[in-house]
Design an enzyme around this catalytic site. Sequence first.
Site, PDB file in Angstrom:
ATOM      1  N   ASN A   9      15.725 -22.887  24.831  1.00  0.00           N
ATOM      2  CA  ASN A   9      16.214 -23.500  23.626  1.00  0.00           C
ATOM      3  C   ASN A   9      18.165 -23.511  23.350  1.00  0.00           C
ATOM      4  O   ASN A   9      18.534 -22.711  23.395  1.00  0.00           O
ATOM      5  CB  ASN A   9      16.456 -22.249  22.293  1.00  0.00           C
ATOM      6  CG  ASN A   9      16.774 -23.270  21.269  1.00  0.00           C
ATOM      7  OD1 ASN A   9      16.814 -23.978  21.276  1.00  0.00           O
ATOM      8  ND2 ASN A   9      16.242 -21.866  19.808  1.00  0.00           N
ATOM      9  N   LYS A  11      20.093 -25.003  21.272  1.00  0.00           N
ATOM     10  CA  LYS A  11      20.276 -24.490  20.319  1.00  0.00           C
ATOM     11  C   LYS A  11      21.470 -25.976  20.607  1.00  0.00           C
ATOM     12  O   LYS A  11      21.370 -27.124  21.192  1.00  0.00           O
ATOM     13  CB  LYS A  11      20.799 -23.313  20.178  1.00  0.00           C
ATOM     14  CG  LYS A  11      20.103 -22.110  20.229  1.00  0.00           C
ATOM     15  CD  LYS A  11      20.578 -21.072  19.197  1.00  0.00           C
ATOM     16  CE  LYS A  11      19.486 -20.050  19.417  1.00  0.00           C
ATOM     17  NZ  LYS A  11      19.270 -18.940  19.067  1.00  0.00           N
ATOM     18  N   HIS A  96      11.915 -22.444  13.711  1.00  0.00           N
ATOM     19  CA  HIS A  96      12.716 -21.480  14.456  1.00  0.00           C
ATOM     20  C   HIS A  96      12.926 -20.548  13.139  1.00  0.00           C
ATOM     21  O   HIS A  96      14.099 -20.949  11.960  1.00  0.00           O
ATOM     22  CB  HIS A  96      14.259 -22.094  15.537  1.00  0.00           C
ATOM     23  CG  HIS A  96      14.505 -20.920  15.671  1.00  0.00           C
ATOM     24  ND1 HIS A  96      15.877 -20.968  15.433  1.00  0.00           N
ATOM     25  CD2 HIS A  96      14.422 -20.374  17.387  1.00  0.00           C
ATOM     26  CE1 HIS A  96      16.169 -19.409  16.706  1.00  0.00           C
ATOM     27  NE2 HIS A  96      15.058 -19.381  17.385  1.00  0.00           N
ATOM     28  N   GLU A  98      16.312 -19.987  13.235  1.00  0.00           N
ATOM     29  CA  GLU A  98      17.770 -20.332  12.296  1.00  0.00           C
ATOM     30  C   GLU A  98      17.404 -21.673  11.270  1.00  0.00           C
ATOM     31  O   GLU A  98      18.485 -21.974  10.343  1.00  0.00           O
ATOM     32  CB  GLU A  98      18.626 -20.669  13.433  1.00  0.00           C
ATOM     33  CG  GLU A  98      19.443 -19.997  14.262  1.00  0.00           C
ATOM     34  CD  GLU A  98      19.482 -19.658  15.773  1.00  0.00           C
ATOM     35  OE1 GLU A  98      19.101 -21.062  16.565  1.00  0.00           O
ATOM     36  OE2 GLU A  98      19.968 -19.039  16.277  1.00  0.00           O
ATOM     37  N   GLU A 168      10.182 -13.993  18.009  1.00  0.00           N
ATOM     38  CA  GLU A 168      10.906 -14.096  17.501  1.00  0.00           C
ATOM     39  C   GLU A 168      11.689 -13.110  16.971  1.00  0.00           C
ATOM     40  O   GLU A 168      11.361 -13.559  15.217  1.00  0.00           O
ATOM     41  CB  GLU A 168      12.423 -14.696  17.405  1.00  0.00           C
ATOM     42  CG  GLU A 168      11.482 -15.823  18.922  1.00  0.00           C
ATOM     43  CD  GLU A 168      12.927 -16.844  19.646  1.00  0.00           C
ATOM     44  OE1 GLU A 168      13.246 -16.879  20.326  1.00  0.00           O
ATOM     45  OE2 GLU A 168      12.998 -17.973  18.300  1.00  0.00           O
ATOM     46  N   GLY A 174      20.540 -13.793  19.928  1.00  0.00           N
ATOM     47  CA  GLY A 174      22.238 -14.024  19.431  1.00  0.00           C
ATOM     48  C   GLY A 174      22.848 -12.518  20.042  1.00  0.00           C
ATOM     49  O   GLY A 174      24.058 -12.671  19.693  1.00  0.00           O
ATOM     50  N   SER A 214      17.704 -11.947  22.933  1.00  0.00           N
ATOM     51  CA  SER A 214      18.329 -11.629  23.850  1.00  0.00           C
ATOM     52  C   SER A 214      17.617 -12.073  25.021  1.00  0.00           C
ATOM     53  O   SER A 214      18.012 -10.586  25.871  1.00  0.00           O
ATOM     54  CB  SER A 214      18.834 -10.292  23.568  1.00  0.00           C
ATOM     55  OG  SER A 214      20.285 -11.315  21.463  1.00  0.00           O
TER      56      SER A 214
END
Length: 251
Positions: A9, A11, A96, A98, A168, A174, A214
Site C-alpha cells: 500500500n 499510500k 483502511h 486512514e 491491521e 506506521g 509496521s
Amino acid sequence: MRRKVIAGNWKMNNDLKETQNLISKLSSGLPLDNLNCDVIVCPPFTSLFEAHTLLKGTKIKLGAQNMYYESSGAFTGEISVAMLKSVGCEYVLLGHSERRTIFGETDELINNKIKKAISSGLKPIFCIGELLEEREAGITENIIEKQLKFGLKNISSEEIVNVIIAYEPVWAIGTGKTASPEQAEEVHKFIRSLINEKYGESISQNIIIQYGGSVNSKNAKELLFQKNIDGALIGGASLKADSFIEIIQAT
Ligand code: PGA
C-alpha cells in the site's frame, strides 16, 4: 494450503517518475514466471495506468487504494470501479483505518463499496482493526466483530470468496510497533472463527487474512509463519524495492 498474498500500500507516495523507478526495480528483482506467493501493488490513482503498463509480463498484480460505490455522475473527486478496471486494477483496498479515521468513512459506506467492487469484478482487500485505546480497554474482539458484521452485511457466500481480509491494528500502522506474532495470530484466529460462523468451514479455511502494521523485512518471517496469517499488507516497507522483495522472499 492457502497461498500467501503480499500487498504493498503505497499510500500518498510516488509520483510518475518514482513509480517507474520502483516498478522497474521490483520487476527486475523478482522472478517473472514463478513467485511462491501472490504479489499486489497499490499505487496512487495517478500512477495506476503507468504501473499497469510496466507490470505487463510480470506476475505482480495491481490494486487501487480507494473507490466510490456509484457507477458515474456528479461525485467530484471520486473514482469508479469501471475506471479502476480500465487501467488494469484487479484489487481495491477498502476500509483502511486512514480512510476511517482521517476521512470519516463509516462501516455502512465501506459495505456499499465492498458490494459494488465485488459485483463489478474487483476484489476488495477489506481492512479492519482496533485503535490503541480499544485494545487497552480489552474490546479488540468487539471492534473486530462489529467491523466485520457491518462491513460484510448482505455479502453472500458466492461473493465473500472474492474478498481478502486485512487485520491491521491501528496502533501498529506506521508507528514501528508491530503486534507480536502471538497477538496477531490470536485476532486472525478469531476473525476466521467469525467467518466460519457466518459462511461455514470451507470458506473460512480458504479465505485469505493478511496482517498489516509496521511489517518489515525483519519481522515478516515470524508473522507469516503463524497458522492463520496468510500474507501481509505493507505500507512503509513497500516503498523500497529491497525491503518489499525481502518480505516477499520471507513467504
Ligand atoms: P505500515 O502501513 O506498514 O507503514 O505500518 C500498513 C498499512 O497502513 O497498510
